[in-house]
Design an enzyme around this catalytic site. Structure first.
Site, PDB file in Angstrom:
ATOM      1  N   LYS A   1       3.283   7.982  -9.820  1.00  0.00           N
ATOM      2  CA  LYS A   1       2.653   9.310  -9.865  1.00  0.00           C
ATOM      3  C   LYS A   1       3.138  10.228  -8.754  1.00  0.00           C
ATOM      4  O   LYS A   1       3.472  11.379  -8.995  1.00  0.00           O
ATOM      5  CB  LYS A   1       1.138   9.170  -9.643  1.00  0.00           C
ATOM      6  CG  LYS A   1       0.323   8.906 -10.827  1.00  0.00           C
ATOM      7  CD  LYS A   1      -1.155   9.150 -10.544  1.00  0.00           C
ATOM      8  CE  LYS A   1      -1.678   8.672  -9.224  1.00  0.00           C
ATOM      9  NZ  LYS A   1      -1.984   7.280  -9.083  1.00  0.00           N
TER      10      LYS A   1
ATOM     11  N   ARG B   1     -10.537  11.115 -10.082  1.00  0.00           N
ATOM     12  CA  ARG B   1     -10.454   9.670  -9.908  1.00  0.00           C
ATOM     13  C   ARG B   1     -11.606   8.954 -10.597  1.00  0.00           C
ATOM     14  O   ARG B   1     -11.527   7.758 -10.855  1.00  0.00           O
ATOM     15  CB  ARG B   1     -10.458   9.348  -8.416  1.00  0.00           C
ATOM     16  CG  ARG B   1     -10.358   7.884  -8.074  1.00  0.00           C
ATOM     17  CD  ARG B   1      -9.794   7.689  -6.695  1.00  0.00           C
ATOM     18  NE  ARG B   1      -8.388   8.058  -6.672  1.00  0.00           N
ATOM     19  CZ  ARG B   1      -7.720   8.413  -5.564  1.00  0.00           C
ATOM     20  NH1 ARG B   1      -8.340   8.451  -4.423  1.00  0.00           N
ATOM     21  NH2 ARG B   1      -6.441   8.704  -5.630  1.00  0.00           N
TER      22      ARG B   1
ATOM     23  N   ARG C   1       8.701  -3.384  -1.902  1.00  0.00           N
ATOM     24  CA  ARG C   1       9.205  -2.242  -1.123  1.00  0.00           C
ATOM     25  C   ARG C   1       9.086  -2.461   0.393  1.00  0.00           C
ATOM     26  O   ARG C   1       8.182  -3.143   0.872  1.00  0.00           O
ATOM     27  CB  ARG C   1       8.538  -0.935  -1.551  1.00  0.00           C
ATOM     28  CG  ARG C   1       7.055  -0.829  -1.288  1.00  0.00           C
ATOM     29  CD  ARG C   1       6.496   0.401  -1.976  1.00  0.00           C
ATOM     30  NE  ARG C   1       5.061   0.537  -1.691  1.00  0.00           N
ATOM     31  CZ  ARG C   1       4.268   1.418  -2.280  1.00  0.00           C
ATOM     32  NH1 ARG C   1       4.755   2.215  -3.207  1.00  0.00           N
ATOM     33  NH2 ARG C   1       2.997   1.491  -1.960  1.00  0.00           N
TER      34      ARG C   1
ATOM     35  N   ARG D   1       4.424  -1.785   4.451  1.00  0.00           N
ATOM     36  CA  ARG D   1       3.131  -1.164   4.734  1.00  0.00           C
ATOM     37  C   ARG D   1       2.047  -2.234   4.750  1.00  0.00           C
ATOM     38  O   ARG D   1       2.054  -3.152   3.931  1.00  0.00           O
ATOM     39  CB  ARG D   1       2.817  -0.105   3.673  1.00  0.00           C
ATOM     40  CG  ARG D   1       3.461   1.230   4.008  1.00  0.00           C
ATOM     41  CD  ARG D   1       3.495   2.151   2.846  1.00  0.00           C
ATOM     42  NE  ARG D   1       2.221   2.192   2.117  1.00  0.00           N
ATOM     43  CZ  ARG D   1       1.972   3.048   1.139  1.00  0.00           C
ATOM     44  NH1 ARG D   1       2.895   3.908   0.771  1.00  0.00           N
ATOM     45  NH2 ARG D   1       0.826   3.052   0.508  1.00  0.00           N
TER      46      ARG D   1
ATOM     47  N   ARG E   1      -6.822  -2.958  -5.742  1.00  0.00           N
ATOM     48  CA  ARG E   1      -6.670  -1.549  -6.123  1.00  0.00           C
ATOM     49  C   ARG E   1      -6.531  -1.396  -7.642  1.00  0.00           C
ATOM     50  O   ARG E   1      -7.034  -0.444  -8.236  1.00  0.00           O
ATOM     51  CB  ARG E   1      -5.457  -0.940  -5.414  1.00  0.00           C
ATOM     52  CG  ARG E   1      -5.774  -0.571  -3.957  1.00  0.00           C
ATOM     53  CD  ARG E   1      -4.517  -0.397  -3.143  1.00  0.00           C
ATOM     54  NE  ARG E   1      -3.735   0.777  -3.531  1.00  0.00           N
ATOM     55  CZ  ARG E   1      -2.439   0.944  -3.243  1.00  0.00           C
ATOM     56  NH1 ARG E   1      -1.791   0.010  -2.584  1.00  0.00           N
ATOM     57  NH2 ARG E   1      -1.816   2.017  -3.617  1.00  0.00           N
TER      58      ARG E   1
END
Ligand SMILES: [Zn+2]
Length: 228
Positions: free
Chosen positions: A21, A96, A140, A174, A185
């Site tokens: 997104k 959301r 990542r 991260r 999530r």
């Protein structure tokens, strides 16, 4: 369903975490010359502004409570009413929750929104399976020295373990890119955000896009739908 020849300029981008997104929102923003707003960003901006509403929001966040929909929608409203946004806007990850969607819907019936044709005309849903989200997020990393982003499968360094840009050999991930965090999530998305999808489907605004595959392939699909 939306017709292909039409052009859309008041767009909501939806999709699970890791669906791309943010990336696609940035591309659309640039191509269409429109601002992209995310609820998180707007709330942060509000709490830093020192306004009365900002302070109220900060209190709620500091207590660890969920910010009520009306505050979030108020922030969005203030932005969308700015003259530079009369030509259109992109919302990333808002609404959301179903409640946010309903409060936002009431706003769209207000005369200012109607007169300026500010009502949402397209809800783009980026669809990606959970396994793909996990692969995308867990793979990542970024160069510890220059910050260049990599992905072990989709965007590896040319030489293994060496940054293409600066030659750095240290890479960081991260802190919230762990299996447990991503799964939680995804679960949160399914229970809290997914109910917004049928809401927009019923209004005839929803178009689904396959969000798997390279960024430029996905953005080309989006280009055809949005019309630019
Ligand atoms: Zn580097």
């Amino acid at each position: 369903m939306a017709e292909e020849h039409q052009q859309y300029r008041r767009i909501i981008l939806m999709g699970p975490p890791g669906s791309g997104k943010g990336t696609q929102g940035a591309i659309l923003s640039q191509k269409l010359g429109l601002h992209t707003y995310s609820a998180g960003e707007l709330l942060r901006e509000a709490t830093q502004s020192g306004s009365r509403e900002g302070l109220a929001i900060k209190k709620i966040i500091d207590k660890g409570n969920l910010v009520p929909a009306k505050y979030i929608v108020n922030r969005i409203k203030a932005k969308l009413m700015e003259p530079e946004n009369l030509k259109g806007y992109i919302l990333d990850g808002f609404p959301r929750t179903l409640q946010q969607a309903k409060v936002f819907e009431r706003l769209q019936h207000k005369s200012f929104f109607k007169q300026n044709h500010l009502q949402v005309d397209l809800v783009l849903l980026l669809q990606v399976p959970d396994e793909y989200v996990l692969e995308r997020i867990l793979g990542r990393s970024s160069c510890a020295t220059c910050g260049t982003l990599y992905h072990e499968k989709f965007k590896p360094t040319k030489v293994f373990g060496v940054c293409d840009v600066c030659g750095g050999k240290e890479f960081t991930k991260r802190a919230d890119d762990t299996y447990e965090t991503v799964v939680s999530r995804l679960r949160n998305y399914r229970s809290v955000t997914a109910p917004v999808i049928p809401y927009y489907e019923e209004k005839g605004l929803l178009v689904c896009v396959d969000g798997t595959g390279p960024i430029d392939v996905v953005s080309e699909k989006i280009r055809k739908i949005v019309g630019y």
